[in-house]
Design a protein around this motif. Sequence first.
Motif, short mmCIF file in Angstrom:
data_model
loop_
_atom_site.label_atom_id
_atom_site.label_comp_id
_atom_site.label_asym_id
_atom_site.label_seq_id
_atom_site.Cartn_x
_atom_site.Cartn_y
_atom_site.Cartn_z
N THR A 31 -7.89 11.52 0.17
CA THR A 31 -7.05 12.52 0.80
C THR A 31 -7.87 13.71 1.28
OG1 THR A 31 -5.22 11.90 -0.67
CG2 THR A 31 -5.02 13.99 0.51
N ARG A 79 -5.53 4.99 2.62
CA ARG A 79 -5.20 4.19 1.44
C ARG A 79 -5.82 2.81 1.59
NH1 ARG A 79 1.22 5.67 0.27
NH2 ARG A 79 0.97 7.95 0.44
N THR A 120 0.83 -1.21 0.00
CA THR A 120 0.00 0.00 0.00
C THR A 120 0.86 1.25 0.00
OG1 THR A 120 -1.70 -1.21 1.22
CG2 THR A 120 -1.88 1.17 1.20
N PRO A 148 0.21 3.69 -5.71
CA PRO A 148 -1.25 3.64 -5.81
C PRO A 148 -1.70 2.42 -6.60
CG PRO A 148 -0.41 5.81 -6.43
CD PRO A 148 0.77 4.90 -6.34
N TRP A 158 3.86 11.99 2.93
CA TRP A 158 2.86 11.16 3.61
C TRP A 158 3.54 10.01 4.34
CZ3 TRP A 158 -1.81 13.01 4.25
CH2 TRP A 158 -2.31 13.94 3.34
N GLN A 215 -4.69 11.10 5.04
CA GLN A 215 -4.94 10.31 3.84
C GLN A 215 -5.21 8.87 4.24
OE1 GLN A 215 -1.76 8.95 0.85
NE2 GLN A 215 -2.65 10.75 -0.17
N HIS A 248 -6.49 6.09 -2.97
CA HIS A 248 -6.20 7.12 -1.97
C HIS A 248 -7.40 8.03 -1.78
CE1 HIS A 248 -1.55 6.97 -2.76
NE2 HIS A 248 -2.06 5.79 -2.46
#
Length: 200
Positions: free
Chosen positions: A141, A150, A103, A107, A167, A148, A139
């Motif tokens: 955000t 994920r 992760t 992405p 991040w 954020q 994602h």
Amino acid sequence: MTTPPPPPLPTLDALRALVADAAHRAATLLATQGGESTSDGDDGIDYGGYGIAEVTADIARFVAQSGDDVHTGPAAAHLGIGVGEMRRLATAHRYGGRAAVATCLAPRHADPDVLAAAEHAVQPLRPSPTAPVERHHNHLTDAPARVQLRYGPDNRWHPYVERYDIWHPAGPPNTDPAAAYRTARTALRGPGVQPKPRRH
């Protein structure tokens, strides 16, 4: 013709870390063969063959479990990445195992309905509820909140927080996006305590 000298041997600390890592892997394999589940992220998820992502996850696991920053630099050099990124990958592994490393790496596709449902779930928790939320791949955000989420290959939400325009993994993943959002918000209020290496 002169025979080239042998490469330098690993340091004693490196050998100890390798032995500890091998013992951990053996224990994990025995537990898996015995029908027990493991919590280090080796969860049977198909990551598409043993490629770059799997090698990176193995190295991140090694650095995470060694509990010693001395291995971070050599590991980063081996992967061709920066030390900061190596630390983030190791932190991700401590929080959520291989799925968390996957992760963190890049992405991936996520069902838009899954993202929409997560956005709806976190809306009451947002400090700036009228600000837009960005959806990009897996994602979600909330830039004003520096949070954020994920969506990982383990079908869990991995919390991240923004510090100095980067991040960072912020806590263990959760199937509930609202819980993951709360974890990230809590991490922003604290000093960013590092999780302890997993032991089995």
